[in-house]
Each structure stands twice: as structure tokens, then as C-alpha cells.
Write an enzyme that holds these catalytic residues in place. Structure first.
Site, PDB file in Angstrom:
ATOM      1  N   TYR A 104      11.433   7.908 -15.264  1.00 54.07           N
ATOM      2  CA  TYR A 104      10.305   8.199 -15.122  1.00 54.07           C
ATOM      3  C   TYR A 104      10.161   9.525 -14.516  1.00 54.07           C
ATOM      4  O   TYR A 104      11.187   9.957 -13.559  1.00 54.07           O
ATOM      5  CB  TYR A 104       9.867   7.249 -14.297  1.00 54.07           C
ATOM      6  CG  TYR A 104       8.201   7.143 -14.116  1.00 54.07           C
ATOM      7  CD1 TYR A 104       7.411   8.433 -14.081  1.00 54.07           C
ATOM      8  CD2 TYR A 104       7.559   6.052 -13.430  1.00 54.07           C
ATOM      9  CE1 TYR A 104       6.027   8.305 -13.652  1.00 54.07           C
ATOM     10  CE2 TYR A 104       6.140   6.100 -13.119  1.00 54.07           C
ATOM     11  CZ  TYR A 104       5.394   7.182 -13.120  1.00 54.07           C
ATOM     12  OH  TYR A 104       4.204   7.430 -13.082  1.00 54.07           O
ATOM     13  N   TRP A 141       0.405   2.507  -1.617  1.00 50.33           N
ATOM     14  CA  TRP A 141       0.922   3.592  -2.240  1.00 50.33           C
ATOM     15  C   TRP A 141      -0.331   4.250  -2.845  1.00 50.33           C
ATOM     16  O   TRP A 141      -0.549   5.805  -2.798  1.00 50.33           O
ATOM     17  CB  TRP A 141       2.047   3.820  -2.982  1.00 50.33           C
ATOM     18  CG  TRP A 141       2.453   5.044  -3.762  1.00 50.33           C
ATOM     19  CD1 TRP A 141       2.492   5.308  -4.954  1.00 50.33           C
ATOM     20  CD2 TRP A 141       3.158   6.062  -2.938  1.00 50.33           C
ATOM     21  NE1 TRP A 141       2.790   6.472  -5.153  1.00 50.33           N
ATOM     22  CE2 TRP A 141       3.376   6.998  -3.993  1.00 50.33           C
ATOM     23  CE3 TRP A 141       3.567   6.229  -1.899  1.00 50.33           C
ATOM     24  CZ2 TRP A 141       4.121   8.215  -4.050  1.00 50.33           C
ATOM     25  CZ3 TRP A 141       4.488   7.407  -1.642  1.00 50.33           C
ATOM     26  CH2 TRP A 141       4.542   8.383  -2.701  1.00 50.33           C
ATOM     27  N   TRP A 142      -0.810   3.903  -3.961  1.00 48.49           N
ATOM     28  CA  TRP A 142      -2.181   4.225  -4.565  1.00 48.49           C
ATOM     29  C   TRP A 142      -3.271   4.711  -3.660  1.00 48.49           C
ATOM     30  O   TRP A 142      -3.904   5.476  -4.153  1.00 48.49           O
ATOM     31  CB  TRP A 142      -2.394   3.204  -5.783  1.00 48.49           C
ATOM     32  CG  TRP A 142      -1.703   3.108  -6.908  1.00 48.49           C
ATOM     33  CD1 TRP A 142      -0.584   3.912  -7.069  1.00 48.49           C
ATOM     34  CD2 TRP A 142      -1.628   1.903  -7.799  1.00 48.49           C
ATOM     35  NE1 TRP A 142      -0.100   3.337  -8.174  1.00 48.49           N
ATOM     36  CE2 TRP A 142      -0.531   2.280  -8.801  1.00 48.49           C
ATOM     37  CE3 TRP A 142      -2.366   1.077  -7.935  1.00 48.49           C
ATOM     38  CZ2 TRP A 142      -0.318   1.296  -9.839  1.00 48.49           C
ATOM     39  CZ3 TRP A 142      -2.037   0.009  -8.897  1.00 48.49           C
ATOM     40  CH2 TRP A 142      -1.224   0.083  -9.887  1.00 48.49           C
ATOM     41  N   TYR A 155       0.069  15.619  -2.051  1.00 52.44           N
ATOM     42  CA  TYR A 155       0.834  15.103  -3.192  1.00 52.44           C
ATOM     43  C   TYR A 155       2.305  15.271  -3.456  1.00 52.44           C
ATOM     44  O   TYR A 155       3.135  14.378  -3.415  1.00 52.44           O
ATOM     45  CB  TYR A 155       0.199  15.327  -4.521  1.00 52.44           C
ATOM     46  CG  TYR A 155       0.357  14.317  -5.607  1.00 52.44           C
ATOM     47  CD1 TYR A 155      -0.436  13.222  -5.773  1.00 52.44           C
ATOM     48  CD2 TYR A 155       1.071  14.920  -6.467  1.00 52.44           C
ATOM     49  CE1 TYR A 155      -0.226  12.290  -6.791  1.00 52.44           C
ATOM     50  CE2 TYR A 155       1.348  13.954  -7.522  1.00 52.44           C
ATOM     51  CZ  TYR A 155       0.796  12.746  -7.623  1.00 52.44           C
ATOM     52  OH  TYR A 155       1.090  11.781  -8.896  1.00 52.44           O
ATOM     53  N   HIS A 182       5.466  12.668  -2.617  1.00 53.14           N
ATOM     54  CA  HIS A 182       6.535  12.500  -3.776  1.00 53.14           C
ATOM     55  C   HIS A 182       7.997  12.839  -3.378  1.00 53.14           C
ATOM     56  O   HIS A 182       8.746  12.608  -4.087  1.00 53.14           O
ATOM     57  CB  HIS A 182       6.192  12.911  -5.074  1.00 53.14           C
ATOM     58  CG  HIS A 182       4.803  12.075  -5.631  1.00 53.14           C
ATOM     59  ND1 HIS A 182       3.589  12.117  -5.230  1.00 53.14           N
ATOM     60  CD2 HIS A 182       5.114  11.205  -6.698  1.00 53.14           C
ATOM     61  CE1 HIS A 182       2.940  10.997  -5.980  1.00 53.14           C
ATOM     62  NE2 HIS A 182       3.876  10.650  -6.799  1.00 53.14           N
TER      63      HIS A 182
END
Length: 108
Positions: A41, A78-79, A18, A22
Site C-alpha cells: 500500500y 482514523w477516518w 494530513y 501519515h
């Protein structure tokens, strides 16, 4: 402007992947967020918990921004990489991945 805080779990076994993803968020995903009115964000990690905070331009709403983002093919791609790494929090609505926190206080 609308402030949004969300959380989800990230098992230790999935954290390396993860975090790797990112470190290089796809520019198309970032562009979609911006186009949807998302600003400021951030995602934070504590133990096995992810906490996200962002702001939505006053010209739109959370529902509209979410729909705009969900319609983007690159974001859906991406998800497919990030969602399986996460563990949804109990009480998260069926149609959402992250649990939205209720704002109870704010100081400007």
C-alpha cells in the site's frame, strides 16, 4: 492478487495536517489493513491530488477487504481525522471516500 488504484483531492490548506498524520499511521490501522488482505500500500501526493495504490491478496476481494476495514473501530476513528481533510472527486460513489481508477494495462 487484485491491484487497486484510487484518487482523491487534498487541498493545500490541509496537506500539512494530513502529512503529519501519515508520518505516524496508527499501528492498529496498519494491522487492520494487513488483516483485510491489503499489501504493498502506497499513497502519493502531486499538487492537490492523492493517488493510492495497493494490492489485495487473492484469497479475498476488494468488497470483502473494504468491509473488514470499515468494521474496525480504530480505523473509523482514523477516518474521522483524515476524511475531512480530503475532497472527494466528482463521480465517487456515495458510499466511498476515494474514487477507484480502472486498470487498463499492466506489465509484470
Amino acid at each position: 492478487m487484485e491491484r487497486v488504484a484510487q484518487r482523491i483531492d487534498l487541498p493545500r490548506s490541509n496537506q500539512e495536517e494530513y502529512l503529519r498524520l501519515h508520518r505516524s499511521v496508527w499501528p492498529e490501522v496498519e494491522a487492520t489493513l494487513t488483516r483485510a488482505g491489503i499489501r504493498n500500500y502506497s499513497i502519493f501526493l502531486a499538487d492537490e491530488m492523492l493517488f493510492a495504490y495497493f494490492e489485495i491478496d487473492s484469497a479475498t476481494s476488494f468488497a470483502h477487504a473494504s468491509a473488514t476495514i470499515a468494521q474496525d473501530p480504530k480505523t473509523r476513528e482514523w477516518w474521522k481525522l483524515t476524511d475531512p481533510l480530503q475532497r472527494r472527486v466528482e463521480g465517487t460513489p456515495d458510499n466511498e471516500q476515494w474514487f477507484r481508477l480502472q486498470e487498463i494495462w499492466h506489465l509484470d
